[in-house]
Design an enzyme around this catalytic site. Structure first.
Site, PDB file in Angstrom:
ATOM      1  N   ASP A  11       1.107  -1.036  -0.586  1.00 44.98           N
ATOM      2  CA  ASP A  11       0.190  -0.028  -0.097  1.00 44.98           C
ATOM      3  C   ASP A  11       0.806   1.176   0.162  1.00 44.98           C
ATOM      4  OD1 ASP A  11      -2.096   1.340   0.188  1.00 44.98           O
ATOM      5  OD2 ASP A  11      -2.636   1.573   2.332  1.00 44.98           O
ATOM      6  N   ASP A 106      -2.349   2.794  -6.272  1.00 45.85           N
ATOM      7  CA  ASP A 106      -1.928   1.942  -4.663  1.00 45.85           C
ATOM      8  C   ASP A 106      -2.105   1.120  -4.030  1.00 45.85           C
ATOM      9  OD1 ASP A 106      -4.194   2.928  -4.258  1.00 45.85           O
ATOM     10  OD2 ASP A 106      -3.349   4.558  -2.506  1.00 45.85           O
ATOM     11  N   GLU A 107      -2.603   0.489  -4.143  1.00 40.10           N
ATOM     12  CA  GLU A 107      -1.922  -0.863  -3.904  1.00 40.10           C
ATOM     13  C   GLU A 107      -1.986  -2.391  -4.252  1.00 40.10           C
ATOM     14  OE1 GLU A 107      -5.172  -1.459  -0.483  1.00 40.10           O
ATOM     15  OE2 GLU A 107      -6.469   0.120  -1.190  1.00 40.10           O
TER      16      GLU A 107
END
Length: 355
Positions: A11, A106-107
């Protein structure tokens, strides 16, 4: 039950804001948020830790954020840049595994069970990935390492920012027992409150409960809570997540209270939805879609959704749903309207690409 999988959840820390600060070092150490203008009734997409000290968070209305933090530096969203950086991050992931399931830009989940690098240690692999992201892209990431997907996600939040946390197979039972239910992915404020009212605060409390009680109270999410509370998560990391729906939504410039105002807005939203469908699934006839839905967000930011199977994909179908769901407003004004259509099962081969 032996745990054989090694799963990492990566993350990125305040991803959009971190990219903007990296590219403009004068923003370093100042409260920074990425989002829409307060004049346009925008909301924050993300903000850095300096801004969070003022109580700011993602999805907060920009106007409210500026009141809480008058010195806030607001940067407009630059999606092409974030997608480009996200692709670079995924290139780093691919040095270790092809089993990558992106959850957003983003993860992502990584299954490194068969990775032989770092002597096969998932902990060392996560460390190396985070170091490579920092060395090559000047960004920080947090990681969670566990034998189950949901625990890897929980773990990545334990030592944020720029840290990692490991839950070893022999630690799963004790960790899960003490885990607050509100930490389970998918358990929001409302569900958490209802669980608390039933005297259920930790997974250990659920372990003493009959499964049917949760199923009757919460339906599908109840089964998920019961499984996770018992350390059961059979979901595999899926490199190709199927796209399940296509939708459009609009935050209104001014809240509306009257159903007729909502109906009037449907024409444009419906046109946009059809354009999106034709762009993403050009070979599928509109008659193939059998499940449609409407979403409303009220003045207090509560969200409600209504879906119906068997209604044709048509403007009249959405008008019918909107009329039904509008009754849930109970006098509250509406700030967002969304339409979506669920994709048919035979669309399994259509893969969702983030780029």
């Amino acid at each position: 039950m032996p745990f054989s999988r090694k799963i990492i959840h990566i993350d990125m820390d305040c991803f959009y804001a971190s990219v903007e600060i990296r590219d403009n070092p004068s923003l370093q150490g100042k409260p920074v948020a990425v989002g829409g203008s307060s004049r346009q009734r925008g909301v924050l997409t993300t903000c850095n830790y300096e801004a969070r000290k003022f109580g700011l968070h993602s999805a907060m209305p920009t106007a409210q954020a500026v009141k809480k933090c008058p010195n806030l530096i607001l940067v407009p969203v630059n999606m092409p840049l974030y997608k480009q950086v996200s692709a670079q991050i995924h290139q780093i992931f691919r040095r270790y595994t092809d089993m990558i399931e992106p959850l957003s830009l983003d993860e992502a989940y990584l299954d490194v069970t068969d990775c032989e690098k770092c002597s096969g240690s998932a902990t060392w692999i996560a460390k190396e990935i985070r170091q490579a992201i920092f060395d090559e892209l000047q960004l920080t990431a947090s990681a969670g390492i566990a034998p189950l997907k949901f625990l890897a996600k929980v773990a990545s939040d334990m030592n944020k920012p720029n840290g990692q946390f490991v839950i070893k197979p022999d630690e799963v039972a004790a960790f899960v027992k003490a885990l607050p239910l509100k930490k389970i992915p998918g358990v929001g404020k409302v569900t958490s409150q209802r669980l608390s009212e039933m005297g259920l605060v930790h997974c250990g409390d659920v372990q003493k409960l009959d499964q049917t009680i949760l199923l009757n109270q919460f339906g599908k999410i109840g089964k998920r809570i019961w499984d996770f509370s018992h350390g059961i998560d059979k979901r595999e990391v899926q490199p190709h997540r199927e796209r399940k729906s296509v939708g459009v939504e609009r935050t209104l410039r001014e809240n509306i209270r009257d159903l007729t105002q909502g109906i009037a807005l449907l024409d444009k939203l419906y046109e946009e939805l059809i354009r999106r469908l034709e762009r993403s699934l050009p070979n599928m006839p509109l008659s193939a879609f059998r499940k449609i839905g409407v979403k409303l967000k009220f003045e207090d930011f509560q969200v409600t959704t209504l879906e119906k199977t068997g209604l044709p994909l048509s403007l009249a179908g959405f008008q019918q749903l909107l009329t039904q769901i509008w009754q849930r407003s109970k006098g509250k004004s509406v700030r967002l309207i969304g339409l979506h259509v669920n994709l048919p099962e035979e669309n399994k081969h259509e893969q969702m690409s983030l780029w």
